[in-house]
Design a protein around this motif. Structure first.
Motif, PDB file in Angstrom:
ATOM      1  N   ARG A 223       0.796  -1.231   0.000  1.00 26.25           N
ATOM      2  CA  ARG A 223       0.000   0.000   0.000  1.00 26.25           C
ATOM      3  C   ARG A 223       0.828   1.280   0.000  1.00 26.25           C
ATOM      4  N   GLY A 224       2.108   1.188   0.404  1.00 28.00           N
ATOM      5  CA  GLY A 224       2.923   2.394   0.472  1.00 28.00           C
ATOM      6  C   GLY A 224       2.736   3.168   1.759  1.00 28.00           C
ATOM      7  N   SER A 225       2.174   2.531   2.776  1.00 25.88           N
ATOM      8  CA  SER A 225       2.058   3.179   4.081  1.00 25.88           C
ATOM      9  C   SER A 225       3.418   3.136   4.781  1.00 25.88           C
ATOM     10  N   THR A 226       3.522   3.770   5.932  1.00 23.51           N
ATOM     11  CA  THR A 226       4.781   3.781   6.683  1.00 23.51           C
ATOM     12  C   THR A 226       4.720   2.762   7.805  1.00 23.51           C
ATOM     13  N   LEU A 227       5.768   1.954   7.920  1.00 23.32           N
ATOM     14  CA  LEU A 227       5.876   0.977   9.005  1.00 23.32           C
ATOM     15  C   LEU A 227       6.910   1.499   9.992  1.00 23.32           C
ATOM     16  N   SER A 228       6.460   1.825  11.204  1.00 24.54           N
ATOM     17  CA  SER A 228       7.351   2.358  12.233  1.00 24.54           C
ATOM     18  C   SER A 228       7.785   1.220  13.154  1.00 24.54           C
ATOM     19  N   LEU A 229       9.049   0.863  13.067  1.00 24.44           N
ATOM     20  CA  LEU A 229       9.552  -0.338  13.728  1.00 24.44           C
ATOM     21  C   LEU A 229       9.954  -0.109  15.184  1.00 24.44           C
ATOM     22  N   ILE A 230       9.711  -1.121  15.988  1.00 25.81           N
ATOM     23  CA  ILE A 230      10.259  -1.214  17.339  1.00 25.81           C
ATOM     24  C   ILE A 230      11.038  -2.522  17.380  1.00 25.81           C
ATOM     25  N   PRO A 231      12.362  -2.468  17.620  1.00 28.19           N
ATOM     26  CA  PRO A 231      13.172  -3.692  17.542  1.00 28.19           C
ATOM     27  C   PRO A 231      12.680  -4.802  18.458  1.00 28.19           C
ATOM     28  N   ARG A 232      12.233  -4.437  19.648  1.00 31.62           N
ATOM     29  CA  ARG A 232      11.687  -5.428  20.573  1.00 31.62           C
ATOM     30  C   ARG A 232      10.598  -4.743  21.381  1.00 31.62           C
ATOM     31  N   PHE A 233       9.446  -5.390  21.508  1.00 35.49           N
ATOM     32  CA  PHE A 233       8.300  -4.720  22.114  1.00 35.49           C
ATOM     33  C   PHE A 233       8.590  -4.277  23.548  1.00 35.49           C
ATOM     34  N   ASP A 234       8.236  -3.026  23.800  1.00 36.10           N
ATOM     35  CA  ASP A 234       8.290  -2.435  25.131  1.00 36.10           C
ATOM     36  C   ASP A 234       7.114  -1.466  25.212  1.00 36.10           C
ATOM     37  N   PRO A 235       6.235  -1.600  26.219  1.00 37.80           N
ATOM     38  CA  PRO A 235       5.037  -0.768  26.243  1.00 37.80           C
ATOM     39  C   PRO A 235       5.336   0.726  26.307  1.00 37.80           C
ATOM     40  N   ALA A 236       6.369   1.119  27.041  1.00 37.25           N
ATOM     41  CA  ALA A 236       6.718   2.542  27.110  1.00 37.25           C
ATOM     42  C   ALA A 236       7.145   3.060  25.744  1.00 37.25           C
ATOM     43  N   LYS A 237       7.936   2.249  25.027  1.00 33.60           N
ATOM     44  CA  LYS A 237       8.372   2.644  23.682  1.00 33.60           C
ATOM     45  C   LYS A 237       7.185   2.692  22.730  1.00 33.60           C
ATOM     46  N   ALA A 238       6.290   1.736  22.850  1.00 34.37           N
ATOM     47  CA  ALA A 238       5.109   1.728  21.983  1.00 34.37           C
ATOM     48  C   ALA A 238       4.267   2.976  22.208  1.00 34.37           C
ATOM     49  N   ILE A 239       4.087   3.365  23.457  1.00 32.88           N
ATOM     50  CA  ILE A 239       3.319   4.580  23.770  1.00 32.88           C
ATOM     51  C   ILE A 239       4.004   5.808  23.177  1.00 32.88           C
ATOM     52  N   GLU A 240       5.334   5.836  23.264  1.00 28.72           N
ATOM     53  CA  GLU A 240       6.089   6.954  22.678  1.00 28.72           C
ATOM     54  C   GLU A 240       5.883   7.029  21.166  1.00 28.72           C
ATOM     55  N   VAL A 241       6.000   5.887  20.491  1.00 29.59           N
ATOM     56  CA  VAL A 241       5.896   5.850  19.026  1.00 29.59           C
ATOM     57  C   VAL A 241       4.474   6.174  18.565  1.00 29.59           C
ATOM     58  N   LEU A 242       3.475   5.739  19.306  1.00 27.77           N
ATOM     59  CA  LEU A 242       2.084   6.039  18.946  1.00 27.77           C
ATOM     60  C   LEU A 242       1.875   7.529  18.740  1.00 27.77           C
ATOM     61  N   ASP A 265       2.383   5.142  31.919  1.00 31.89           N
ATOM     62  CA  ASP A 265       2.270   6.288  30.996  1.00 31.89           C
ATOM     63  C   ASP A 265       1.006   6.248  30.144  1.00 31.89           C
ATOM     64  N   ALA A 266       0.136   5.266  30.364  1.00 33.22           N
ATOM     65  CA  ALA A 266      -1.034   5.100  29.493  1.00 33.22           C
ATOM     66  C   ALA A 266      -1.918   6.340  29.465  1.00 33.22           C
ATOM     67  N   ASP A 267      -2.078   6.997  30.609  1.00 30.75           N
ATOM     68  CA  ASP A 267      -2.964   8.174  30.657  1.00 30.75           C
ATOM     69  C   ASP A 267      -2.404   9.337  29.859  1.00 30.75           C
ATOM     70  N   ARG A 268      -1.096   9.322  29.632  1.00 30.12           N
ATOM     71  CA  ARG A 268      -0.464  10.420  28.885  1.00 30.12           C
ATOM     72  C   ARG A 268      -0.248  10.082  27.412  1.00 30.12           C
ATOM     73  N   ALA A 269      -0.684   8.915  26.993  1.00 26.36           N
ATOM     74  CA  ALA A 269      -0.462   8.494  25.611  1.00 26.36           C
ATOM     75  C   ALA A 269      -1.265   9.359  24.637  1.00 26.36           C
ATOM     76  N   ASP A 270      -0.606   9.772  23.570  1.00 27.01           N
ATOM     77  CA  ASP A 270      -1.284  10.520  22.494  1.00 27.01           C
ATOM     78  C   ASP A 270      -1.710   9.519  21.425  1.00 27.01           C
ATOM     79  N   THR A 271      -2.972   9.155  21.448  1.00 22.91           N
ATOM     80  CA  THR A 271      -3.502   8.199  20.468  1.00 22.91           C
ATOM     81  C   THR A 271      -4.538   8.867  19.568  1.00 22.91           C
ATOM     82  N   SER A 272      -4.392  10.177  19.400  1.00 25.99           N
ATOM     83  CA  SER A 272      -5.385  10.929  18.623  1.00 25.99           C
ATOM     84  C   SER A 272      -5.444  10.479  17.173  1.00 25.99           C
TER      85      SER A 272
END
Length: 501
Positions: A223-242, A265-272
């Protein structure tokens, strides 16, 4: 479409300067990815790779993974993804069974892979972030012309061999064709997640796993979308990348959703930007699904698949009512039904084994015609999963015919762990079972019977197994029994084994 790599070529021509792969601050455009993969393809061909030769990948989620993956396909090779946590003995088996001539390896995993390669003659290619490190190919190989146009392959030629264990015997390689993988990515992108060029997909699923490979990497390339990689899952890193990358589509296993939901950090996550989430790998607890959707204002679509089905077979679709607790309905191009032990259709309302056929079904198990015939006896692939189906075609898994343990979305088979336990000189008997776990979904447990006069502790035995299996496979809980439950023939009744209090 005769080579899955054609999708990369087409996307690079259509949107050459758009970032396709991102890792933190580094962005790789589709042209850069195509050119890097083409260089790898040229180097492989100069080093002697022929169409159909196998190439192993032991890499984390870094840009080198898609570079090596599509580079192998451009050259006409067959990719053999491998879990980076495997130990030397496990890697050696995969090298030998697949006949891998080359193996792209991350430096952290080169020691274990090197031990295996010394036994098999597989050529290691140590990689940096964007592909092979300097000096991995000789001067003539490095100077080879890039392979910008994919080597011609037939739709039914094998593109990827994914190893999957059974409850007995050694792991088997599921042969997925170029057509299997292309069509499954196409349906996943269009019918399930409705992915477009402007989407950003969270790449926290490991790319060696078929879920991340098809639904993350291959759909992004298509599709040509962007894949933003995380080398190994970490919830804090995932929240940051979101928030940082304005992720629109999240793909994960239920334990990832739970880890993010319950993180400090879930309450501070920007998932807009978050629109759609896809969950698979194991059953999603309804409480986690509802809480995640309410907190982050998104929709979670739960589905089902296996390595042998490329992987997606069924899903709760976005344009139809979703039914929490179900795995949805069969995807386009795929049929599902329930059968009894004799292969007959089960009556409505009764439990049966899920059988699947369609354009997503593997070609077969690599060099195992009898295992292939057993798995696909009549054109329908037997999944080993028991389920019910309602009058609208929504399936609900109620049990596993196989004794597989799913820890954090990764499959662990008791027999493999038991075989290692039995090699301990003081272990008389062992049975490995799943233990429910709030974080991982299931953990590996082991009931052990020691030989008379044994002095080994449970900690000793745990360390012994830990040193011989990938880190996610060793038992986290062990307990001693005087004897294991057995049937009249002396067969250990694993289902009757219960953890001690």
């Amino acid at each position: 479409m005769t080579n899955l790599a054609s999708n990369l070529v087409a996307t690079a021509e259509r949107i050459p300067d758009k970032v396709g792969i991102r890792l933190d601050q580094a962005g790789v455009t589709w042209t850069q990815l195509h050119q890097a993969a083409a260089r790898v393809a040229g180097q492989l061909r100069a080093a002697g790779l022929e169409p159909g030769d196998r190439v192993s990948l032991i890499l984390p989620n870094v840009p080198a993974y898609p570079v090596a993956f599509y580079g192998t396909l451009l050259a006409g090779g067959v990719v053999v993804p491998m879990n980076p946590l495997l130990k030397a003995g496990e890697i050696q088996y995969f090298y030998e069974d697949s006949g891998a001539r080359f193996s792209f390896v991350w430096p952290d995993f080169a020691e274990e892979a090197g031990k295996a390669a010394a036994e098999t003659g597989t050529r290691l290619v140590v990689c940096g972030p964007m592909g092979p490190a300097d000096g991995q190919f000789d001067a003539s190989e490095s100077a080879a012309d890039p392979v910008l146009v994919p080597v011609e392959r037939d739709d039914q030629d094998t593109a990827v061999i994914l190893y999957t264990s059974g409850t007995t015997g050694k792991p088997k390689g599921a042969e997925l064709t170029h057509f299997n993988l292309h069509r499954n990515a196409e349906v996943s992108a269009s019918d399930i997640m409705q992915i477009g060029e402007d989407d950003v997909i969270m790449g926290c699923l490991p790319l060696f796993h078929v879920f991340g490979l098809t639904c993350g990497l291959n759909t992004s390339v298509l599709r040509g979308s962007t894949l933003s990689l995380i080398p190994r899952f970490d919830p804090a890193k995932a929240i940051e990348v979101l928030g940082r990358d304005h992720v629109t589509i999240f793909q994960g296993v239920p334990t990832m959703y739970a880890a993010i939901l319950h993180h400090a950090d879930a309450d501070r996550a920007d998932t807009s930007s978050l629109r759609t989430c896809a969950s698979g790998g194991s059953a999603m607890p309804e409480a986690v699904m509802k809480a995640f959707e309410e907190k982050f204002h998104c929709q979670i679509l739960e589905g089902y698949g296996l390595s042998e089905t490329s992987p997606v077979a069924s899903f709760n679709m976005p344009d139809k009512p979703t039914k929490p607790g179900t795995i949805g309905r069969a995807i386009p191009g795929c049929e599902m039904k329930l059968v009894d032990i004799d292969g007959n259709d089960t009556p409505p309302g009764e439990i049966g084994e899920i059988a699947i056929r369609g354009e997503n079904i593997m070609k077969g198990y690599w060099n195992r015609p009898e295992a292939t015939k057993e798995a696909i006896p009549d054109g329908w692939f037997r999944s080993g999963d028991l389920a019910t189906v309602d009058d609208e075609g929504y399936y609900t898994i109620v049990d596993r015919k196989k004794d597989m343990i799913i820890r954090g979305g990764l499959n662990i088979y008791p027999r493999e762990v038991e075989e290692v336990l039995y090699t301990h000189p003081e272990v008389l008997e062992a049975a490995v079972v799943a233990i429910p776990d709030e974080l991982m979904g299931e953990e590996v447990g082991a009931a052990v019977v020691l030989r008379p006069g044994a002095t080994a502790t449970l900690e000793d035995i745990q360390t012994y197994v830990k040193d011989r299996l990938a880190a996610y496979k060793y038992p986290r809980k062990l307990w001693l029994l005087s004897e294991l439950p057995k049937g009249p023939t002396g067969k250990i009744l694993r289902r009757e084994v219960r953890p001690s209090a």
